[in-house]
Design an enzyme around this catalytic site. Structure first.
Site, PDB file in Angstrom:
ATOM      1  CD  GLU A 141      32.833  33.856   3.903  1.00  0.00           C
ATOM      2  OE1 GLU A 141      33.162  34.303   5.023  1.00  0.00           O
ATOM      3  OE2 GLU A 141      31.924  33.024   3.752  1.00  0.00           O
ATOM      4  CD  GLU A 284      33.403  28.357   3.456  1.00  0.00           C
ATOM      5  OE1 GLU A 284      32.811  28.437   4.566  1.00  0.00           O
ATOM      6  OE2 GLU A 284      34.412  29.025   3.193  1.00  0.00           O
TER       7      GLU A 284
END
Length: 499
Positions: A141, A284
C-alpha cells in the site's frame, strides 16, 4: 456519496447507500484463480495472508502443516522471512513474497541492491523442491494517503530494477511483480465514476502499463469492515452478502454489497486508463473478531462464508459479470498480537485462527474441508495463569496494569472487546496473565508487588479467553529488524562495487 475507512492509518473511498440500516458485523475471505493474460472465467480458490508480527509465534513448519491440512494452496507474505520461506520449500504452496515499503528507496536507486535482494530472497529458495514463489509484492500500500507520498517516487524505479534482476536470474517468465494498493487509490460517488486519485494519475498510468506489459495483475486490498468502522453513516447490512435494504443504484446496475461496489469502482478507474480487462487480485479482505464494536466471531463467520460463496459462484460483478477476481487472499491466517493498534484495537484480531493455530469458528473455504482444521502438535507452556491476588487490596494496581498492557496485548479489554465485561478484578487478572505468558511464565513476572498470584484453574469467562503461551516459537528476527539488516546488506554491496 463517498465513504472513508481506515487501516494502518489509511483511507478508502467508494460509493455507499445514502441511508443507514441496523448494525451488522463482517468477516474475511480469500480466493484464487490462475491468470492467462486477459480477464477470463476461471475457478477460484482460497489463499491467505500470513503475517508474523506476534508475541507468540508458531514454528513456520507448524503453520505450513496447518495450511496443508486445510488445503490452502496460496499464501501471501509481507516480507521475505528466511525461516518461513524454508518451511514453504517443497510444500507445493504458491507464494507471494512481500518487500516492505522502507526497502523501496534502496531498491530503486541501485540495480545491485535489487540483484542482491532477488538472489537472497528468491533465487535461494526456488528450483526443484524449493518454494513456489509466483509473485513479488513491491511495497505494501505504498500510495496510501496517510503516507503523504513518501514512497511514491520509489515504486516504479524499484520495479524496473527488480524486473531486470529477475531477467538476469532467468525468473522473469515465472515470477511476476505486483504492487498491493489500498482502495483509497481510487474514488467515485458511484462505481461507474471510479477514477484514481488525481495526484496518482501519472504514476498509476506508469504502474498499470508496467503490469500489463509484464503479464501481472492489479492487486488491491478491500475492507468493508473498515468502511463500517470509520463511518457512522455506512449502512451496515451493505457490508455483507445477504442483501441490503439500501442498495447503490448506478444507472442500470444495482449493488447490494460493499465488496462489489468497491471492486467495480476500481474496474471503472482501470477502464478510464484503457485497461478495463486487466486481471485483478484481492490482496487482502477480511473482518476482525475482537477489539471493536462489530468485530466478533459471528460477524466474521457470516462475512467470510458470504464472501467465499459469492466468489465461488463465479457471478462476478455488474461490470465484470461471470468473471471473479483472479485471486483473493483472506486477511488473515493468524492473529498478530504485537501489531500496532494505531488503526484500532481490532488490528490484532484479523485471523481465522487464533495465534496458536486454533480455528475461531466453522468455515468452509471451498477447498474440500467443511470446516477449518486446527494446528497439530502445538507445544504449550504449562496450564497455569497469573491472576489478581484475591487477598490483596488492588487500589494501587493501576501502574502495574499499565506496565503489563504496555508490553503485552490487552486489546480485548477495551470497549467492544470479548473481555470488556469481566469486571475490574477480571481486567487486572487478564492484564497480569497476558504479561506473565509473554514472559514465558517466569515466576517473578507474576509478582506485581505481591498483587498477582499463579493459579492452575483456568480463569477464562465465556468468550473471554485467558491465553496460555506456546513454546514452539520461531527464533526469527522481528520484521523491522529483518528489513533494516537487508537494507544494510544492500547498501554495503553497492558500496563494495563502487570501491
Amino acid at each position: 456519496m463517498k465513504y472513508h475507512c481506515r487501516r494502518r492509518p489509511q483511507e478508502r473511498k467508494m460509493s455507499v447507500p445514502t441511508s443507514v440500516s441496523p448494525p451488522l458485523l463482517v468477516s474475511v475471505a480469500v480466493m484464487t484463480v490462475m491468470f492467462s493474460g486477459l480477464v477470463s472465467v476461471a475457478e477460484s480458490a482460497v489463499g491467505v495472508n500470513w503475517g508474523t508480527i506476534s508475541f507468540h509465534k508458531l514454528k513456520p513448519s507448524t503453520v505450513v502443516d496447518l495450511l496443508k491440512d486445510n488445503k490452502i494452496q496460496k499464501v501471501k507474505l509481507f516480507e521475505a522471512d528466511p525461516l518461513v520461506l524454508r518451511a514453504l520449500m517443497g510444500s507445493g504452496i504458491q507464494v507471494m513474497v512481500g518487500i516492505p515499503n522502507e526497502m523501496l528507496a534502496a531498491l530503486s536507486s541501485s540495480p545491485a541492491a535489487a540483484d542482491l535482494w532477488v538472489r537472497q530472497n528468491v533465487s535461494a529458495y526456488v528450483g526443484k523442491g524449493g518454494a513456489d514463489i509466483r509473485f513479488i509484492a513491491v511495497g505494501n500500500e505504498p500510495f496510501l494517503t496517510s503516507y503523504n507520498g513518501q514512497f511514491q517516487s520509489y515504486v516504479i524505479p524499484a520495479m524496473a530494477n527488480l524486473q531486470q534482476s529477475l531477467v538476469r536470474a532467468n525468473l522473469a517468465g515465472y515470477i511476476k511483480l505486483v504492487v498491493p494498493c489500498n482502495a483509497d487509490a481510487y474514488e467515485g460517488n458511484v462505481p461507474s465514476q471510479g477514477a484514481f486519485r488525481p495526484e496518482l494519475t501519472q504514476i498509476m498510468t506508469q504502474l498499470v502499463s508496467f503490469l500489463n506489459s509484464n503479464g501481472s495483475p492489479f492487486v488491491v486490498n478491500i475492507y468493508p469492515f473498515l468502511s463500517l468502522y470509520g463511518n457512522s453513516e455506512f449502512p451496515q447490512d451493505y457490508a455483507f452478502f445477504e442483501g441490503t435494504t439500501h442498495p447503490v443504484i448506478d444507472g442500470a446496475n444495482t449493488y447490494t454489497n460493499a465488496f462489489d461496489g468497491n471492486y467495480d469502482t476500481l474496474i471503472a478507474a482501470l477502464s478510464k486508463m484503457g485497461y478495463g480487462q486487466m486481471p485483478i487480485v484481492i490482496g487482502e479482505v477480511g473482518w476482525p473478531t475482537d477489539g471493536a464494536v462489530g468485530a466478533n466471531l459471528t460477524a466474521a463467520e457470516v462475512f467470510n462464508q458470504g464472501l467465499i460463496k459469492h466468489v465461488l459462484s463465479n457471478k462476478g460483478t455488474p461490470l465484470r459479470p461471470a468473471v471473479p477476481p483472479m485471486d483473493v487472499y483472506l486477511f488473515s491466517l493468524l492473529d498478530e498480537g504485537a501489531k500496532s493498534t494505531l488503526p484500532g484495537n481490532f488490528e490484532r484480531h484479523w485471523g481465522i485462527f487464533s495465534f496458536d493455530g486454533q480455528a475461531k469458528y466453522a468455515l468452509d473455504l471451498g477447498l474440500g474441508n467443511k470446516k477449518l482444521k486446527n494446528a497439530k502438535n502445538v507445544q504449550y507452556l504449562p496450564a497455569r495463569w497469573c491472576i489478581a491476588n484475591p487477598n490483596r487490596d488492588l487500589s494501587e494496581v493501576a501502574n502495574h496494569m499499565k506496565l503489563a498492557c504496555n508490553v503485552a496485548d490487552c486489546t480485548t479489554l477495551n470497549y467492544g472487546g470479548s473481555c470488556n465485561a469481566i469486571g475490574a478484578k477480571g481486567n487486572v487478572s487478564y492484564a497480569f496473565n497476558s504479561y506473565y505468558q509473554l514472559q514465558m511464565q517466569n515466576e517473578k513476572s507474576c509478582n506485581f508487588d505481591g498483587l498477582g498470584m499463579v493459579t492452575f484453574l483456568d480463569p477464562s469467562v465465556g468468550d473471554c479467553r485467558f491465553l496460555v503461551g506456546v513454546t514452539d516459537t520461531s527464533a526469527s528476527f522481528r520484521p523491522y529488524q529483518r528489513w533494516v539488516v537487508g537494507c544494510i546488506l544492500m547498501l554495503w554491496q553497492v558500496w563494495a562495487f563502487r570501491v
